[in-house]
Design a protein around this motif. Structure first.
Motif, PDB file in Angstrom:
ATOM      1  N   ALA A   1       0.948  -1.191   0.220  1.00 51.10           N
ATOM      2  CA  ALA A   1      -0.144  -0.112  -0.129  1.00 51.10           C
ATOM      3  C   ALA A   1       0.735   1.264  -0.008  1.00 51.10           C
ATOM      4  CB  ALA A   1      -0.896   0.084   1.156  1.00 51.10           C
ATOM      5  N   THR A   2       1.944   1.170   0.758  1.00 52.71           N
ATOM      6  CA  THR A   2       2.760   2.393   0.546  1.00 52.71           C
ATOM      7  C   THR A   2       3.408   2.602  -0.478  1.00 52.71           C
ATOM      8  OG1 THR A   2       4.747   1.181   1.436  1.00 52.71           O
ATOM      9  CG2 THR A   2       3.210   2.122   3.036  1.00 52.71           C
ATOM     10  N   ALA A   3       3.987   1.522  -1.169  1.00 48.84           N
ATOM     11  CA  ALA A   3       4.379   1.806  -2.672  1.00 48.84           C
ATOM     12  C   ALA A   3       3.273   2.267  -3.766  1.00 48.84           C
ATOM     13  CB  ALA A   3       4.753   0.378  -3.148  1.00 48.84           C
ATOM     14  N   LEU A   4       1.991   1.810  -3.455  1.00 50.40           N
ATOM     15  CA  LEU A   4       1.060   2.450  -4.510  1.00 50.40           C
ATOM     16  C   LEU A   4       0.695   3.904  -4.317  1.00 50.40           C
ATOM     17  CD1 LEU A   4      -1.102   1.487  -6.613  1.00 50.40           C
ATOM     18  CD2 LEU A   4      -2.732   1.071  -4.764  1.00 50.40           C
ATOM     19  N   THR A   5       0.530   4.463  -3.131  1.00 58.37           N
ATOM     20  CA  THR A   5       0.457   5.840  -3.043  1.00 58.37           C
ATOM     21  C   THR A   5       1.502   6.503  -3.315  1.00 58.37           C
ATOM     22  OG1 THR A   5       1.479   5.676  -0.527  1.00 58.37           O
ATOM     23  CG2 THR A   5      -1.002   5.511  -0.932  1.00 58.37           C
ATOM     24  N   ALA A   6       2.923   6.042  -3.248  1.00 58.74           N
ATOM     25  CA  ALA A   6       3.889   6.712  -3.788  1.00 58.74           C
ATOM     26  C   ALA A   6       3.873   7.008  -5.293  1.00 58.74           C
ATOM     27  CB  ALA A   6       5.425   5.995  -3.486  1.00 58.74           C
ATOM     28  N   THR A   7       3.234   5.955  -6.109  1.00 59.50           N
ATOM     29  CA  THR A   7       3.190   5.807  -7.611  1.00 59.50           C
ATOM     30  C   THR A   7       1.849   6.337  -8.207  1.00 59.50           C
ATOM     31  OG1 THR A   7       2.868   3.711  -7.592  1.00 59.50           O
ATOM     32  CG2 THR A   7       5.103   4.388  -7.729  1.00 59.50           C
ATOM     33  N   ASP A   8       1.041   6.934  -7.328  1.00 62.07           N
ATOM     34  CA  ASP A   8      -0.396   7.095  -7.551  1.00 62.07           C
ATOM     35  C   ASP A   8      -0.699   8.250  -8.559  1.00 62.07           C
ATOM     36  OD1 ASP A   8      -3.238   7.230  -7.683  1.00 62.07           O
ATOM     37  OD2 ASP A   8      -3.436   8.527  -5.862  1.00 62.07           O
ATOM     38  N   PRO A   9      -1.210   7.886  -9.833  1.00 64.79           N
ATOM     39  CA  PRO A   9      -1.039   8.592 -10.909  1.00 64.79           C
ATOM     40  C   PRO A   9      -2.032   9.955 -10.680  1.00 64.79           C
ATOM     41  CG  PRO A   9      -2.380   6.719 -11.593  1.00 64.79           C
ATOM     42  CD  PRO A   9      -1.646   6.511 -10.184  1.00 64.79           C
ATOM     43  N   LEU A  10      -3.114   9.743  -9.610  1.00 66.89           N
ATOM     44  CA  LEU A  10      -3.834  10.980  -9.570  1.00 66.89           C
ATOM     45  C   LEU A  10      -3.424  12.068  -8.592  1.00 66.89           C
ATOM     46  CD1 LEU A  10      -7.284   8.884  -9.111  1.00 66.89           C
ATOM     47  CD2 LEU A  10      -6.249  10.234 -11.150  1.00 66.89           C
ATOM     48  N   ALA A  11      -1.978  11.610  -8.220  1.00 65.42           N
ATOM     49  CA  ALA A  11      -1.412  12.781  -7.079  1.00 65.42           C
ATOM     50  C   ALA A  11      -0.841  14.104  -7.830  1.00 65.42           C
ATOM     51  CB  ALA A  11      -0.220  11.933  -6.645  1.00 65.42           C
ATOM     52  N   GLY A  12      -0.364  13.792  -9.334  1.00 66.06           N
ATOM     53  CA  GLY A  12      -0.039  14.849  -9.984  1.00 66.06           C
ATOM     54  C   GLY A  12      -1.117  15.529 -10.776  1.00 66.06           C
ATOM     55  N   PRO A  13      -1.037  16.544 -11.608  1.00 62.81           N
ATOM     56  CA  PRO A  13      -1.955  16.950 -12.432  1.00 62.81           C
ATOM     57  C   PRO A  13      -2.414  16.199 -13.565  1.00 62.81           C
ATOM     58  CG  PRO A  13       0.007  18.163 -12.894  1.00 62.81           C
ATOM     59  CD  PRO A  13       0.188  17.321 -11.607  1.00 62.81           C
ATOM     60  N   VAL A  14      -3.800  16.302 -13.761  1.00 69.29           N
ATOM     61  CA  VAL A  14      -4.365  15.153 -14.781  1.00 69.29           C
ATOM     62  C   VAL A  14      -4.552  15.975 -16.068  1.00 69.29           C
ATOM     63  CG1 VAL A  14      -6.231  14.125 -15.521  1.00 69.29           C
ATOM     64  CG2 VAL A  14      -5.526  13.992 -13.180  1.00 69.29           C
ATOM     65  N   GLU A  15      -3.848  15.352 -17.206  1.00 63.73           N
ATOM     66  CA  GLU A  15      -4.019  16.087 -18.571  1.00 63.73           C
ATOM     67  C   GLU A  15      -5.404  15.734 -19.102  1.00 63.73           C
ATOM     68  OE1 GLU A  15      -1.095  15.098 -21.078  1.00 63.73           O
ATOM     69  OE2 GLU A  15       0.578  16.398 -20.148  1.00 63.73           O
ATOM     70  N   VAL A  16      -6.238  16.771 -19.486  1.00 65.21           N
ATOM     71  CA  VAL A  16      -7.367  16.511 -20.165  1.00 65.21           C
ATOM     72  C   VAL A  16      -7.269  17.174 -21.410  1.00 65.21           C
ATOM     73  CG1 VAL A  16      -9.932  16.906 -20.187  1.00 65.21           C
ATOM     74  CG2 VAL A  16      -8.609  16.839 -17.823  1.00 65.21           C
ATOM     75  N   ARG A  17      -7.717  16.271 -22.485  1.00 63.97           N
ATOM     76  CA  ARG A  17      -7.520  16.809 -23.824  1.00 63.97           C
ATOM     77  C   ARG A  17      -8.887  16.872 -24.578  1.00 63.97           C
ATOM     78  NH1 ARG A  17      -2.353  17.778 -25.359  1.00 63.97           N
ATOM     79  NH2 ARG A  17      -0.825  16.935 -24.261  1.00 63.97           N
ATOM     80  N   ASP A  18      -9.253  17.607 -25.382  1.00 69.31           N
ATOM     81  CA  ASP A  18     -10.362  17.744 -26.026  1.00 69.31           C
ATOM     82  C   ASP A  18     -10.563  16.857 -27.452  1.00 69.31           C
ATOM     83  OD1 ASP A  18      -8.818  19.095 -28.033  1.00 69.31           O
ATOM     84  OD2 ASP A  18     -10.129  20.958 -27.798  1.00 69.31           O
ATOM     85  N   ALA A  19     -11.490  17.118 -27.927  1.00 62.51           N
ATOM     86  CA  ALA A  19     -11.655  16.196 -29.273  1.00 62.51           C
ATOM     87  C   ALA A  19     -10.794  15.928 -30.192  1.00 62.51           C
ATOM     88  CB  ALA A  19     -13.044  16.336 -29.816  1.00 62.51           C
ATOM     89  N   VAL A  20      -9.978  17.335 -30.543  1.00 65.11           N
ATOM     90  CA  VAL A  20      -8.682  17.344 -31.403  1.00 65.11           C
ATOM     91  C   VAL A  20      -7.566  17.289 -30.612  1.00 65.11           C
ATOM     92  CG1 VAL A  20     -10.492  18.490 -33.063  1.00 65.11           C
ATOM     93  CG2 VAL A  20      -9.101  19.942 -31.444  1.00 65.11           C
ATOM     94  N   GLY A  21      -7.303  17.105 -29.313  1.00 65.40           N
ATOM     95  CA  GLY A  21      -6.129  16.904 -28.670  1.00 65.40           C
ATOM     96  C   GLY A  21      -5.722  17.985 -27.956  1.00 65.40           C
ATOM     97  N   ASN A  22      -6.306  19.076 -27.929  1.00 66.03           N
ATOM     98  CA  ASN A  22      -5.999  20.569 -27.210  1.00 66.03           C
ATOM     99  C   ASN A  22      -5.909  20.189 -25.967  1.00 66.03           C
ATOM    100  OD1 ASN A  22      -5.405  21.883 -29.503  1.00 66.03           O
ATOM    101  ND2 ASN A  22      -7.249  22.621 -29.532  1.00 66.03           N
ATOM    102  N   LEU A  23      -4.855  20.578 -25.138  1.00 65.80           N
ATOM    103  CA  LEU A  23      -4.886  20.709 -23.537  1.00 65.80           C
ATOM    104  C   LEU A  23      -5.898  21.361 -22.979  1.00 65.80           C
ATOM    105  CD1 LEU A  23      -3.373  18.846 -21.451  1.00 65.80           C
ATOM    106  CD2 LEU A  23      -1.968  20.766 -21.366  1.00 65.80           C
ATOM    107  N   LEU A  24      -6.832  21.121 -22.333  1.00 65.72           N
ATOM    108  CA  LEU A  24      -7.667  21.884 -21.443  1.00 65.72           C
ATOM    109  C   LEU A  24      -7.293  22.138 -20.132  1.00 65.72           C
ATOM    110  CD1 LEU A  24     -10.946  20.098 -22.356  1.00 65.72           C
ATOM    111  CD2 LEU A  24     -10.190  22.075 -23.521  1.00 65.72           C
ATOM    112  N   ALA A  25      -7.788  23.511 -19.492  1.00 62.41           N
ATOM    113  CA  ALA A  25      -7.267  23.872 -18.254  1.00 62.41           C
ATOM    114  C   ALA A  25      -8.573  24.476 -17.706  1.00 62.41           C
ATOM    115  CB  ALA A  25      -6.263  24.804 -18.289  1.00 62.41           C
ATOM    116  N   ASP A  26      -8.463  24.768 -16.162  1.00 58.19           N
ATOM    117  CA  ASP A  26      -9.458  25.258 -15.777  1.00 58.19           C
ATOM    118  C   ASP A  26      -9.808  26.596 -16.181  1.00 58.19           C
ATOM    119  OD1 ASP A  26     -10.171  23.392 -14.013  1.00 58.19           O
ATOM    120  OD2 ASP A  26      -8.937  23.978 -12.180  1.00 58.19           O
ATOM    121  N   GLY A  27     -10.933  26.922 -16.401  1.00 54.79           N
ATOM    122  CA  GLY A  27     -11.348  28.539 -16.865  1.00 54.79           C
ATOM    123  C   GLY A  27     -11.541  28.574 -18.313  1.00 54.79           C
ATOM    124  N   ASP A  28     -11.238  27.744 -18.911  1.00 56.05           N
ATOM    125  CA  ASP A  28     -11.028  27.692 -20.544  1.00 56.05           C
ATOM    126  C   ASP A  28     -12.684  27.742 -20.976  1.00 56.05           C
ATOM    127  OD1 ASP A  28      -8.438  27.497 -21.124  1.00 56.05           O
ATOM    128  OD2 ASP A  28      -8.358  25.326 -21.549  1.00 56.05           O
TER     129      ASP A  28
END
Length: 100
Positions: A18-45
């Motif tokens: 469990a300690t190793a899983l929390t160290a490599t948790d992918p949700l711990a960092g910022p999540v990349e959200v891309r739109d239909a054509v691949g542009n990176l989205l951010a809060d407030g767009d």
């Protein structure tokens, strides 16, 4: 040997400490959200819809080309949270929007 807790990691398909899983948790960092054509989205767009979408529970359809202002990222790479007049708690899939 100490009694360690093990957790099943769905990404790797293995049992890990469990300690190793929390160290490599992918949700711990910022999540990349891309739109239909691949542009990176951010809060407030601002985004526009690329497809007509029927809104469940609201009894209306959002037409293609509708402008959605001030989106918020949810932590899920597939979903964005937004506001639109007459629809409370609108969550859209990123594959149906394009960054403006």
């Amino acid at each position: 040997m100490p009694d360690d807790d093990y957790v099943y990691d769905e990404n790797s398909g293995e049992w890990v400490q469990a300690t190793a899983l929390t160290a490599t948790d992918p949700l711990a960092g910022p999540v990349e959200v891309r739109d239909a054509v691949g542009n990176l989205l951010a809060d407030g767009d601002q985004v526009t819809l690329v497809k007509d979408l029927a809104v469940k529970g609201a009894g209306q359809t959002l037409k293609r080309g509708t402008l959605i202002k001030s989106i918020r990222l949810t932590g899920d790479p597939q979903e964005i949270d937004c506001r639109y007049e007459g629809v409370k708690g609108l969550v859209l899939r990123a594959e149906f929007v394009r960054k403006r």
